[in-house]
Design a protein around this motif. Sequence first.
Motif, PDB file in Angstrom:
ATOM      1  N   GLY A  23       5.842 -12.578   0.792  1.00 17.96           N
ATOM      2  CA  GLY A  23       5.313 -11.320   0.357  1.00 17.96           C
ATOM      3  C   GLY A  23       3.674 -11.080   0.571  1.00 17.96           C
ATOM      4  O   GLY A  23       3.403  -9.970   0.359  1.00 17.96           O
ATOM      5  N   GLY A  24       2.958 -12.306   0.882  1.00 16.17           N
ATOM      6  CA  GLY A  24       1.607 -12.422   0.881  1.00 16.17           C
ATOM      7  C   GLY A  24       1.662 -12.122   2.517  1.00 16.17           C
ATOM      8  O   GLY A  24       1.931 -12.321   3.350  1.00 16.17           O
ATOM      9  N   TYR A  25      -0.126 -12.082   2.530  1.00 11.40           N
ATOM     10  CA  TYR A  25      -0.770 -12.085   3.897  1.00 11.40           C
ATOM     11  C   TYR A  25      -0.148 -13.456   4.750  1.00 11.40           C
ATOM     12  O   TYR A  25      -0.402 -14.515   3.313  1.00 11.40           O
ATOM     13  N   ALA A  26       0.074 -13.804   5.774  1.00 11.64           N
ATOM     14  CA  ALA A  26       0.179 -15.038   6.664  1.00 11.64           C
ATOM     15  C   ALA A  26      -1.483 -15.816   6.582  1.00 11.64           C
ATOM     16  O   ALA A  26      -2.075 -15.295   7.062  1.00 11.64           O
ATOM     17  N   CYS A  27      -0.885 -17.122   5.719  1.00 10.38           N
ATOM     18  CA  CYS A  27      -2.092 -18.132   6.551  1.00 10.38           C
ATOM     19  C   CYS A  27      -1.818 -18.796   6.700  1.00 10.38           C
ATOM     20  O   CYS A  27      -1.802 -19.899   6.047  1.00 10.38           O
ATOM     21  N   GLY A  59       0.355  -0.992   0.284  1.00 10.88           N
ATOM     22  CA  GLY A  59       0.175   0.064  -0.093  1.00 10.88           C
ATOM     23  C   GLY A  59       0.846   1.071  -0.292  1.00 10.88           C
ATOM     24  O   GLY A  59       0.090   2.554  -0.131  1.00 10.88           O
ATOM     25  N   HIS A  60       2.245   1.165  -0.578  1.00  6.87           N
ATOM     26  CA  HIS A  60       2.449   2.402  -0.111  1.00  6.87           C
ATOM     27  C   HIS A  60       4.171   1.564  -0.268  1.00  6.87           C
ATOM     28  O   HIS A  60       4.389   1.057   0.591  1.00  6.87           O
ATOM     29  N   GLY A  61       5.321   2.843  -1.048  1.00  5.06           N
ATOM     30  CA  GLY A  61       6.610   2.432  -0.497  1.00  5.06           C
ATOM     31  C   GLY A  61       7.029   2.566  -1.765  1.00  5.06           C
ATOM     32  O   GLY A  61       6.533   3.514  -2.599  1.00  5.06           O
ATOM     33  N   ARG A  62       8.328   1.190  -2.497  1.00  7.82           N
ATOM     34  CA  ARG A  62       8.865   1.842  -4.068  1.00  7.82           C
ATOM     35  C   ARG A  62       8.416   0.752  -4.903  1.00  7.82           C
ATOM     36  O   ARG A  62       8.893  -0.836  -3.752  1.00  7.82           O
ATOM     37  N   ILE A  63       8.888   0.563  -5.821  1.00 10.89           N
ATOM     38  CA  ILE A  63       9.062  -1.414  -6.267  1.00 10.89           C
ATOM     39  C   ILE A  63      11.019  -1.150  -6.555  1.00 10.89           C
ATOM     40  O   ILE A  63      11.674  -0.466  -7.123  1.00 10.89           O
ATOM     41  N   ALA A  79       7.727 -10.356 -11.892  1.00  3.37           N
ATOM     42  CA  ALA A  79       7.943 -11.195 -10.800  1.00  3.37           C
ATOM     43  C   ALA A  79       9.234  -9.278 -10.633  1.00  3.37           C
ATOM     44  O   ALA A  79       9.163  -8.752 -10.508  1.00  3.37           O
ATOM     45  N   ILE A  80       8.313  -8.853  -8.434  1.00  4.45           N
ATOM     46  CA  ILE A  80       8.579  -7.845  -8.443  1.00  4.45           C
ATOM     47  C   ILE A  80       8.968  -8.501  -6.850  1.00  4.45           C
ATOM     48  O   ILE A  80       8.514  -8.887  -6.231  1.00  4.45           O
ATOM     49  N   THR A  81       9.799  -6.518  -6.365  1.00  4.62           N
ATOM     50  CA  THR A  81      10.265  -6.774  -5.138  1.00  4.62           C
ATOM     51  C   THR A  81       9.809  -5.144  -5.239  1.00  4.62           C
ATOM     52  O   THR A  81       9.876  -5.044  -5.479  1.00  4.62           O
ATOM     53  N   TYR A  82       9.364  -5.620  -3.466  1.00  7.56           N
ATOM     54  CA  TYR A  82       9.432  -3.815  -3.214  1.00  7.56           C
ATOM     55  C   TYR A  82       9.918  -3.672  -1.731  1.00  7.56           C
ATOM     56  O   TYR A  82      10.694  -4.506  -1.423  1.00  7.56           O
ATOM     57  N   ASP A  83      10.427  -2.154  -1.432  1.00 11.51           N
ATOM     58  CA  ASP A  83      10.734  -1.114  -0.681  1.00 11.51           C
ATOM     59  C   ASP A  83       9.507  -0.415   0.313  1.00 11.51           C
ATOM     60  O   ASP A  83       8.929   0.330  -0.171  1.00 11.51           O
ATOM     61  N   ALA A  84       8.339  -1.783   1.383  1.00 10.64           N
ATOM     62  CA  ALA A  84       7.501  -1.691   1.306  1.00 10.64           C
ATOM     63  C   ALA A  84       8.059   0.114   2.877  1.00 10.64           C
ATOM     64  O   ALA A  84       8.992  -0.647   3.571  1.00 10.64           O
TER      65      ALA A  84
END
Lengths: 765, 328
Positions: free
Chosen positions: B127-131, A52-56, A132-137
Amino acid sequence: MAIGNLPNAADIIGTGVPRIDGSLKTSGTARYALDHDLPRLVHAVAVQSTIGHGRIRSLDATKAEKMPGVLLVLHHGNMSDAYRLVSEQSAGRTNEARPPFADDKIAYWGQFIAAVVAETLEQANAAADAIAITYDADDPDVEYDLSNFDGPRPSSWLRGDPDKALAEAPVVVDETYSTPVETHNPMEMHGTVADWDGENLTLYESSQGVVNHRNVMAAVLGIPRENVRVISRFIGSGFGGKLFPWPQSTIAAAASIKLQRPVKMSVDRRMMFSNVGHRPHTQQRIRLGANKDGKLTAIRHDFFSQTSINDDFVEHCGEQTPFLYSCPNLVVTTGMVRRNVGAPAPMRGPGAVPGLFALESAMDELAIKLNMDPVELRLMNDSERDEGTNKPFSSRHLKECYTTGAEKIGWKKRTPEVGSMRRDGKVIGWGVAGASWAAARVPCTASVELCQNGRVCVRCATQDIGTGTYTIFAQVAHAETGVPLDRIDVFLGDTGLPEGPTSGGSMVTSAILPAATDASKTAVKRMLQIAATTPGSPFHGAKAEHLELTAGLIRTTSQSPVQGVALEKGEFTPTRETMQGIPFAEILRIADLSGVSATGRTHPSFEDENARKYSLHSYGCHFAEVEWEPEMARLRVSRIFSVFDCGRIINTKAGTNQILGAAVMGVGMALFEQTHYEPQRGQPINGNFADYLVTTCADLPDLNVTFLDYPDLIVNEYGARGIGEIGMAGVAPAITSAVYHATGVRVRSLPIRIEDLLQSKVLSA
Amino acid sequence: MQTFGYVKPTGVDKAIGQSAGNFIAGGTTLVDLMKLSVEQPKTLVDINLLPLDKIEKLPNGGLRIGALVRNSDLAWNADVKKDYAVLSEALLSGASPQLRNMATTGGNLMQRTRCMYFREPSAGMPGGYACNKRTPGSGCAAMDGFNRIHAVLGTSEHCIATHPSDMCVAMAVLEATIHVQGPNGKRTIAFEDFHKLPGDTPNIENALEPGELITFVDLPKPVAGAKSTYLKLRDRASYEFALSSAAIVLRVEGGHIRYVRVALGGVATKPWRSHEAEKALLGKRADLETFRKAAEAAMAEAKPRKDNAFKVELAKRCITHALTLATA
């Protein structure tokens, strides 16, 4: 009502003409934007941010690019050259200021961060999953409370000294009301089919404003306006969410230009909750001061309106506050609070709907404090004049709305004590609230053509968003020419037509009436001139002013010889044939003309010296009844009586439909609708129709609509004002007031939930 | 959605032979979850051609319901309406007519939770929600997330997902028996043993062994002289999962409760037979005070989280009012 039974000619204005496009919709033959499957069409699918907030940090499309059918992957690394920014002054309005894929920043969950274009939808979906995407969240800020805000809070509408008056008022109400994010959920979702032919771009859109859409897209893409055509012939409604372009249009157009192929891109229901607007969350503190007899002495309306990180959008909650009641001391203040959410957009009755929830709830609370009837309180404080702009009202009958509604529900039988009314083993509650919405006449051009095949064609680049605009145009053309409705063809939703208004702000009907009337009258005048001057015409030699066009026939208005032109005696003698009338199509054949057309214009009210002297608004009210079954904490809305003063109603069927639909949405606002932002990621977590509740048929109360039908001749010659938005204003506060009456629970934060109702002390019916 | 294989066998034996696959009947849960990538079967074994679509009277006076009987056919069956009204009412309170026309008896037993976190495509993944239901050991995002619809009974520290079925709540009070057939032959499972509590293995939802197929559900002979009701409470009047529901079967003699079964929906991690409520009711006077005590007993062990605390009070009202309706 069958078309054959409708009154003729001018009397058709004000009757319940069925939609002329109805059978196209019920038979599934109306083509909506995404129904346009062009040859060589390819499919674009968006990839959405899962933070919801950050950078790719990284975006790796190498695997996706090698997958079967994949033609193009667009993202911030390869798109910066494709779009330009849009100046609202010169081009038009967009919904999201930042162009798609402008940089690596993520401002809200679900933001489009890439798009895959492939031969088939399945291939595009599969490749989108393979990016494939990584983020700095960073933590998204979706805090619900908006009051912790130190930004600017500009004042408006200040009159008198509201703080002093509040301090001195013997009776004060000081409460805070809030409305949640509500998501537009038209049946037809957003979508674009973009077709670039090397020089010209055609966009099939679901747009509430094709002209603005064209102008914006031309500016965004750097293409001359003349080379862009936007088509929205049918729209599965928009509720304000489709007023201005969203990124999917830009992405589809850019992809089509790059690939030289038509590109289809749809926004799915899940994306509807994150990417294409919503009614923003509001938090409003209302302070009312009154004398002991109930006369208002002060109103302070201080509100916060939530917006996105990149867009300045304010839900103008205080718009109705300055003129709804007579009150000497008043101020409205605004605070625009940013959160990590998508861009807000206008939603049916923007400003007025949440604003009046607060103001009208506070009026109900004041009535209770004063031990006074809430209808009486409103009648006592009704305004004779717009005290905000200090102008007279063009036409205001709000008091009559209240007295009529009170009569209909049987208000005098109401006992004010909480939980005091019972019926069929249930507790009954009654509540009331008022509504208002601005009126105006915006510019419009339209053309009317009388064709050699005997049909009448009406053309305008406005659009019918499901409200009945096609039918209103046909009614005017029929009223002016007498040609039956089934021989009138209306063409809308295409920028190739004469420029018409955006379908927003409840302004279309009042805008199109003058232009369509003007065009019809001029076309008829020209037709009669042709009849009188064409050699071989049975009317040859008559004066045009002695001819008329009725029921599609040209005839002489007099039965005796009249002054003519060009004949030896200077006289034209009507024959049995010319008195009975000759189809205009026959005259066009004799004249060897394919048709005769004329363009009409609507002069806007903001440039009209007379109209500018007045406060132009519609008014109305809702009386709501709820049923409360405390044994199982079940609340249902059982009846709503809606009484509206919206000028003259042009089509009673379409008009009633607008108020009914708005009341249904109002029930949803009161009881069900709320987009929940997940606290950890800021995701609209209930983005589907199982978890985001809208009103179902089973929830519908008995709905009853009354129009006072007073023409407002300041607005246009028919006296019509708009009715699309106003019906939703006042529904929620009428219901929450009814809920208080039944349960003793005052809900100030919508929607009303079972959690709230469980606090009720009214425990048995 | 991932690529998958598809077979459509005609016999039960052949279907069971396809043990690598997922059975699909009405598809109202499975297809939905496949679109969300929550379910990613390699092969779908379409069982719609199997001869399991009949409702038959059993010699012992009970009723045998084929696993493929559609919810709407079951709800409107004359024997069900007469002898097992609570089941008909529960079915008709669920979903929409379109869904009920597709959904099957066996499929409804296998219905999966509406937990919003579980249904996220990337839940349980990096990277996803814990479940923990999706990936055991990954945690539970609902625990401190938005958990208004979540369970207050039968929860564990690993999962608070609500079982969403209405039909199963009625099956619980009817004490149904589930017939299954698998690679190791046929067996029966008591209804109460079919659904599993989440415990520390919320990924294991029921007692089926790999390759086992539900073939029938048997209902015992109807309880003589009993009345029943199904009460479902939710935000809106239709097309919504229960926030709280109660199924009741009881018999009152001389003002006292002589037989009673109580089950709850919308508040628990499995269809929740409340032995606590039954104990508080059996042999007692059928009056409001008794009903309230039973409701208190049913919810005594409830463990609410941030957003679902209201369900405790709502369920109490639901039980109390359902008992009132059933004894009216």
